[in-house]
Design a protein around this motif. Structure first.
Motif, PDB file in Angstrom:
ATOM      1  N   GLY A 166      -4.525   6.333   9.531  1.00 52.73           N
ATOM      2  CA  GLY A 166      -4.127   6.962   8.281  1.00 52.73           C
ATOM      3  C   GLY A 166      -2.821   6.414   7.742  1.00 52.73           C
ATOM      4  O   GLY A 166      -2.174   7.049   6.920  1.00 52.73           O
ATOM      5  N   LEU A 167      -2.427   5.237   8.222  1.00 54.10           N
ATOM      6  CA  LEU A 167      -1.163   4.667   7.747  1.00 54.10           C
ATOM      7  C   LEU A 167      -1.429   3.606   6.687  1.00 54.10           C
ATOM      8  O   LEU A 167      -2.485   2.980   6.663  1.00 54.10           O
ATOM      9  N   ASP A 168      -0.428   3.438   5.843  1.00 55.15           N
ATOM     10  CA  ASP A 168      -0.520   2.442   4.787  1.00 55.15           C
ATOM     11  C   ASP A 168      -0.227   1.057   5.392  1.00 55.15           C
ATOM     12  O   ASP A 168       0.221   0.944   6.517  1.00 55.15           O
ATOM     13  N   ILE A 169      -0.470   0.037   4.600  1.00 54.40           N
ATOM     14  CA  ILE A 169      -0.188  -1.329   5.032  1.00 54.40           C
ATOM     15  C   ILE A 169       0.767  -1.919   4.007  1.00 54.40           C
ATOM     16  O   ILE A 169       0.647  -1.620   2.822  1.00 54.40           O
ATOM     17  N   PRO A 170       1.729  -2.740   4.449  1.00 58.87           N
ATOM     18  CA  PRO A 170       2.656  -3.283   3.453  1.00 58.87           C
ATOM     19  C   PRO A 170       1.914  -4.099   2.401  1.00 58.87           C
ATOM     20  O   PRO A 170       0.885  -4.713   2.688  1.00 58.87           O
ATOM     21  N   LEU A 171       2.475  -4.084   1.203  1.00 56.15           N
ATOM     22  CA  LEU A 171       1.857  -4.786   0.084  1.00 56.15           C
ATOM     23  C   LEU A 171       1.603  -6.245   0.431  1.00 56.15           C
ATOM     24  O   LEU A 171       0.526  -6.785   0.160  1.00 56.15           O
ATOM     25  N   VAL A 172       2.572  -6.864   1.084  1.00 49.17           N
ATOM     26  CA  VAL A 172       2.454  -8.283   1.414  1.00 49.17           C
ATOM     27  C   VAL A 172       1.274  -8.509   2.356  1.00 49.17           C
ATOM     28  O   VAL A 172       0.493  -9.454   2.195  1.00 49.17           O
ATOM     29  N   ALA A 173       1.124  -7.588   3.327  1.00 49.72           N
ATOM     30  CA  ALA A 173       0.004  -7.723   4.266  1.00 49.72           C
ATOM     31  C   ALA A 173      -1.325  -7.586   3.534  1.00 49.72           C
ATOM     32  O   ALA A 173      -2.297  -8.272   3.833  1.00 49.72           O
ATOM     33  N   LYS A 174      -1.343  -6.660   2.538  1.00 56.50           N
ATOM     34  CA  LYS A 174      -2.567  -6.493   1.745  1.00 56.50           C
ATOM     35  C   LYS A 174      -2.893  -7.770   0.992  1.00 56.50           C
ATOM     36  O   LYS A 174      -4.048  -8.203   0.933  1.00 56.50           O
ATOM     37  N   LEU A 175      -1.855  -8.400   0.430  1.00 55.63           N
ATOM     38  CA  LEU A 175      -2.058  -9.652  -0.307  1.00 55.63           C
ATOM     39  C   LEU A 175      -2.610 -10.726   0.614  1.00 55.63           C
ATOM     40  O   LEU A 175      -3.559 -11.433   0.268  1.00 55.63           O
ATOM     41  N   CYS A 176      -2.010 -10.825   1.807  1.00 55.96           N
ATOM     42  CA  CYS A 176      -2.470 -11.836   2.768  1.00 55.96           C
ATOM     43  C   CYS A 176      -3.938 -11.624   3.093  1.00 55.96           C
ATOM     44  O   CYS A 176      -4.739 -12.563   3.159  1.00 55.96           O
ATOM     45  N   GLU A 177      -4.282 -10.350   3.292  1.00 57.50           N
ATOM     46  CA  GLU A 177      -5.660  -9.992   3.631  1.00 57.50           C
ATOM     47  C   GLU A 177      -6.608 -10.419   2.511  1.00 57.50           C
ATOM     48  O   GLU A 177      -7.637 -11.056   2.733  1.00 57.50           O
ATOM     49  N   ALA A 178      -6.209 -10.059   1.273  1.00 63.13           N
ATOM     50  CA  ALA A 178      -7.056 -10.362   0.115  1.00 63.13           C
ATOM     51  C   ALA A 178      -7.222 -11.879  -0.044  1.00 63.13           C
ATOM     52  O   ALA A 178      -8.311 -12.371  -0.349  1.00 63.13           O
ATOM     53  N   LEU A 179      -6.142 -12.608   0.217  1.00 64.88           N
ATOM     54  CA  LEU A 179      -6.218 -14.066   0.103  1.00 64.88           C
ATOM     55  C   LEU A 179      -7.119 -14.649   1.177  1.00 64.88           C
ATOM     56  O   LEU A 179      -7.880 -15.594   0.941  1.00 64.88           O
ATOM     57  N   LYS A 180      -7.015 -14.036   2.389  1.00 66.96           N
ATOM     58  CA  LYS A 180      -7.811 -14.523   3.510  1.00 66.96           C
ATOM     59  C   LYS A 180      -9.304 -14.391   3.189  1.00 66.96           C
ATOM     60  O   LYS A 180     -10.098 -15.292   3.445  1.00 66.96           O
ATOM     61  N   GLU A 181      -9.657 -13.249   2.588  1.00 62.04           N
ATOM     62  CA  GLU A 181     -11.060 -13.038   2.221  1.00 62.04           C
ATOM     63  C   GLU A 181     -11.546 -14.096   1.244  1.00 62.04           C
ATOM     64  O   GLU A 181     -12.728 -14.426   1.199  1.00 62.04           O
ATOM     65  N   ARG A 182     -10.638 -14.601   0.442  1.00 61.04           N
ATOM     66  CA  ARG A 182     -11.015 -15.638  -0.527  1.00 61.04           C
ATOM     67  C   ARG A 182     -10.792 -17.038   0.032  1.00 61.04           C
ATOM     68  O   ARG A 182     -10.769 -18.017  -0.698  1.00 61.04           O
ATOM     69  N   GLY A 183     -10.589 -17.095   1.345  1.00 67.24           N
ATOM     70  CA  GLY A 183     -10.511 -18.393   1.998  1.00 67.24           C
ATOM     71  C   GLY A 183      -9.148 -19.052   1.997  1.00 67.24           C
ATOM     72  O   GLY A 183      -9.021 -20.228   2.273  1.00 67.24           O
ATOM     73  N   VAL A 184      -8.100 -18.292   1.684  1.00 69.82           N
ATOM     74  CA  VAL A 184      -6.748 -18.871   1.715  1.00 69.82           C
ATOM     75  C   VAL A 184      -5.967 -18.200   2.828  1.00 69.82           C
ATOM     76  O   VAL A 184      -5.712 -17.011   2.772  1.00 69.82           O
ATOM     77  N   LYS A 185      -5.635 -18.961   3.845  1.00 73.78           N
ATOM     78  CA  LYS A 185      -4.909 -18.355   4.972  1.00 73.78           C
ATOM     79  C   LYS A 185      -3.414 -18.583   4.815  1.00 73.78           C
ATOM     80  O   LYS A 185      -2.956 -19.722   4.684  1.00 73.78           O
ATOM     81  N   ILE A 186      -2.689 -17.464   4.757  1.00 71.82           N
ATOM     82  CA  ILE A 186      -1.232 -17.571   4.615  1.00 71.82           C
ATOM     83  C   ILE A 186      -0.594 -17.049   5.897  1.00 71.82           C
ATOM     84  O   ILE A 186      -0.849 -15.914   6.292  1.00 71.82           O
ATOM     85  N   GLU A 187       0.189 -17.874   6.549  1.00 69.57           N
ATOM     86  CA  GLU A 187       0.918 -17.434   7.741  1.00 69.57           C
ATOM     87  C   GLU A 187       2.323 -17.013   7.343  1.00 69.57           C
ATOM     88  O   GLU A 187       3.086 -17.825   6.828  1.00 69.57           O
ATOM     89  N   CYS A 188       2.657 -15.738   7.502  1.00 65.72           N
ATOM     90  CA  CYS A 188       4.030 -15.349   7.185  1.00 65.72           C
ATOM     91  C   CYS A 188       4.420 -14.119   7.989  1.00 65.72           C
ATOM     92  O   CYS A 188       3.602 -13.540   8.706  1.00 65.72           O
ATOM     93  N   ASP A 189       5.683 -13.742   7.869  1.00 66.08           N
ATOM     94  CA  ASP A 189       6.197 -12.628   8.674  1.00 66.08           C
ATOM     95  C   ASP A 189       6.117 -11.316   7.904  1.00 66.08           C
ATOM     96  O   ASP A 189       6.714 -10.329   8.288  1.00 66.08           O
ATOM     97  N   PHE A 190       5.406 -11.289   6.821  1.00 68.53           N
ATOM     98  CA  PHE A 190       5.155 -10.096   6.012  1.00 68.53           C
ATOM     99  C   PHE A 190       6.385  -9.554   5.288  1.00 68.53           C
ATOM    100  O   PHE A 190       6.396  -8.403   4.881  1.00 68.53           O
ATOM    101  N   THR A 191       7.463 -10.361   5.174  1.00 70.27           N
ATOM    102  CA  THR A 191       8.535  -9.963   4.260  1.00 70.27           C
ATOM    103  C   THR A 191       8.227 -10.626   2.923  1.00 70.27           C
ATOM    104  O   THR A 191       7.476 -11.608   2.867  1.00 70.27           O
ATOM    105  N   GLU A 192       8.808 -10.084   1.865  1.00 74.04           N
ATOM    106  CA  GLU A 192       8.518 -10.642   0.539  1.00 74.04           C
ATOM    107  C   GLU A 192       8.940 -12.105   0.458  1.00 74.04           C
ATOM    108  O   GLU A 192       8.182 -12.960  -0.001  1.00 74.04           O
ATOM    109  N   ASP A 193      10.153 -12.376   0.942  1.00 72.51           N
ATOM    110  CA  ASP A 193      10.668 -13.749   0.889  1.00 72.51           C
ATOM    111  C   ASP A 193       9.782 -14.693   1.696  1.00 72.51           C
ATOM    112  O   ASP A 193       9.448 -15.789   1.249  1.00 72.51           O
ATOM    113  N   GLY A 194       9.415 -14.204   2.905  1.00 67.19           N
ATOM    114  CA  GLY A 194       8.576 -15.020   3.774  1.00 67.19           C
ATOM    115  C   GLY A 194       7.264 -15.369   3.099  1.00 67.19           C
ATOM    116  O   GLY A 194       6.800 -16.515   3.148  1.00 67.19           O
ATOM    117  N   PHE A 195       6.688 -14.368   2.415  1.00 66.29           N
ATOM    118  CA  PHE A 195       5.417 -14.564   1.736  1.00 66.29           C
ATOM    119  C   PHE A 195       5.546 -15.571   0.600  1.00 66.29           C
ATOM    120  O   PHE A 195       4.755 -16.504   0.465  1.00 66.29           O
TER     121      PHE A 195
END
Lengths: 308, 272
Positions: free
Chosen positions: A262-291
């Motif tokens: 029942g916990l939320d996920i950081p926005l950046v993690a959600k973006l990474c997830e959405a990108l992954k589904e579209r075939g773009v893998k982003i490796e980052c530490d889930f901070t905004e700058d890192g992303f």
């Protein structure tokens, strides 16, 4: 000061029909110098846990434990630096001097006529007997603390805390805790109820304290962006148990478990997830700058490929 | 702080819990009347009252120890009045005397009966608060006071004030805990020092607490306005109180108790 908790349990209203288990066999170690996050839903036991850290809630005394030990199970341990919190003789006031705690909505604890007096409250309380700090010393420390939270002492020291705005009150309340320069600073939802800008300002403040003023910072939060952006490590509480403990970088890689709690996920993690589904893998530490850097890095790579 | 005043309610499912709160209040009044109608020269009347109390405790499913705890609050009063009565009551069969102090058979019986009365009174009324939620109590009081509406007494408003006050007790006690903890974390000390220092130590709790109470009152007022609260006119109730078979049984028990005590008073009033 290192915080070590082993097999910590706590039951509210024990032995009554209202009994509620808030902590269930919690074991955690927080190293000195960390910016530690504690995540969990309402009622997951996170606030109960941090209230143990400065002895506001106590674990059963060692004597009782010995009796119990004969019967069954392991005995709880809680050590903060050299303080053993399961010992009855521990000087809890000395402990509280080292472990500063900022509660939820700390602005509601203000009481004095002036900001200066309110901030000095803790300072005077913790002064050793017979060694009362001089007015000069108190003033210096208070002004320093006010400056640290970004309030101009010349303008605010003589004001009544009740005529300030909400955000300013919160700063005053935080100043009232950090004025004693605690080694460990614990904050329960420090940014709750603030607007996005105010949130960011408070977190920036905490980074400013971390290191110079307070070696270790522990924040309790249910805002995942806050945790991902700021913490070196975080523990996830659920129903009184620690279900996961890791740096945010690893914590938010697997998002399914967090969602199921029942916990939320950081926005950046959600973006990474959405990108992954579209075939773009982003490796980052889930901070905004890192992303942003990771995405830009990828774009730059593409650009080069395109040129070639 | 958790066990202040109205934290008394003991949640359980029992005959007594399910009784209509209005009947419980009336029963308590009848019981008090019975206690004081019982002859003060012998124990028969009070024995009948005690029997009803024991029945009530059994049918309430509240642990006996918890019920007895209610007596603890008045223990000092109990012992003190009993002692005074034993020493000063006087009577014919003297066991021991010194100056104006006399311990007599009559004095001992009298003070024992008095102590018993007080105990029964306190335990029975505590049983009411153990088995009835504060909200149900105020509802019942509102309903019982309805006749006063004829003389334009604001019954509904009074009940509302009562239930708001009751509702706020746990909130404010929680708030007190929070503020106390916050000040403790800043090194405040509430345990040590002389009486003046102790009172002074509470200023940092009282001021934020007062502010909180006013803030909450404001918010509640706004919320009530926003939902167009207009007072008692044409308001209906969410939970309607209705008498059931349980209440009829309880009614007859109460009636039997009073009749019994009156009969005892008439036919068995002789001193021991």
């Amino acid at each position: 000061m290192r915080i070590v908790a082993e097999h910590l349990s706590y039951i509210y209203n024990a032995r009554t029909p209202f009994a509620a288990k808030a902590l269930d066999d919690v074991s955690l170690t927080i190293e000195e110098g960390e910016f530690y996050g504690i995540i969990g839903q309402t009622g997951s036991g996170k606030s109960t846990f941090v209230q143990h850290l400065n002895g506001l809630l106590r674990l059963p005394s060692s004597l009782k434990r010995k009796k119990k030990k004969k019967g069954k199970g392991v005995s709880p341990v809680l050590r903060v630096g050299e303080f053993d919190l399961s010992e009855k003789k521990t000087d809890f006031r000395a402990l509280r001097k080292h472990v500063g705690m900022v509660f939820q909505y700390p602005e509601y604890q203000l009481f004095a006529e002036t900001v200066e007096k309110d901030v000095a409250f803790g300072l005077l309380n913790f002064a050793e007997k017979g060694k009362k700090p001089s007015d000069e010393e108190v003033k210096r420390a208070v002004w320093e603390a006010l400056e640290a939270v970004g309030l101009d002492p010349k303008e605010y020291a003589e004001k009544s805390p009740f005529e300030l705005s909400g955000g300013q009150k919160r700063r005053v309340a935080i100043a009232g805790v950090i004025v004693t320069k605690p080694e460990i600073l614990v904050l329960d939802e420090p940014a709750a109820g603030l607007d996005p800008l105010g949130k960011r300002e408070v977190m920036d403040l905490l980074h400013k304290f971390h290191g110079d003023w307070c070696k270790t910072v522990v924040i309790v939060s249910h805002d995942m962006d806050e945790i991902a952006e700021n913490c070196t490590r975080a523990a996830v509480f659920s129903e009184g148990k620690v279900v996961k403990e890791a740096p945010p970088k690893e914590l938010f890689r697997e998002t399914e478990e967090l969602s199921s709690l029942g916990l939320d996920i950081p926005l950046v993690a959600k973006l990474c997830e959405a990108l992954k589904e579209r075939g773009v893998k982003i490796e980052c530490d889930f901070t905004e700058d890192g992303f942003i850097n990771a995405v830009l890095g990828r774009a730059a790579l593409r650009g080069k490929e395109g040129q070639a | 702080m958790k066990d202040v005043a109205f934290g008394q309610y003991y949640p359980a499912r029992s005959f007594l819990h399910n009784l209509d709160p209005r009947l419980k209040i009336l029963f308590l009044i009848a019981y008090i009347v019975a206690i004081f109608l019982a002859p003060s020269t012998n124990f028969y009347g009070l024995a009948a009252c005690a029997f009803v109390l024991i029945l009530a405790v059994i049918f309430s499913r509240v642990p006996v120890l918890k019920v007895l705890r209610a007596v603890r609050g008045v223990l000092f009063l109990l012992v003190f009045t009993a002692l005074l009565n034993v020493l000063f009551h006087g009577g014919e069969t003297v066991y021991w005397s010194y100056g104006i102090l006399r311990i007599t058979r009559e004095g001992i019986i009298f003070s024992a009966i008095l102590a018993l009365r007080l105990m029964l009174l306190v335990t029975f009324s505590s049983l009411l608060t153990y088995t009835t939620t504060p909200v149900a109590l105020t509802d019942a009081i509102e309903s019982l006071l309805t006749p006063l509406k004829w003389i334009r007494f604001p019954v509904h408003e009074l009940a509302l004030i009562m239930s708001i006050a009751l509702r706020f007790i746990p909130i404010l006690s929680e708030e007190t805990d929070r503020i106390k903890n916050a000040q403790k974390a800043r090194g405040a000390d509430f345990e040590h020092g002389g009486p003046i220092a102790k009172v002074r130590a509470f200023v940092p709790i009282l001021i934020p607490l007062l502010l909180c109470a006013f803030r909450r009152a404001d918010e509640l007022g706004d919320a009530m306005d926003a939902r167009c609260y207009m007072g008692s006119k044409n308001r209906t109730k969410y939970k309607k109180l209705r008498f059931s078979w349980r209440d009829i049984i309880a009614f007859f028990v109460g009636a039997a108790l009073i009749t019994g005590v009156v009969l005892i008073r008439i036919y068995l009033g002789a001193p021991l």
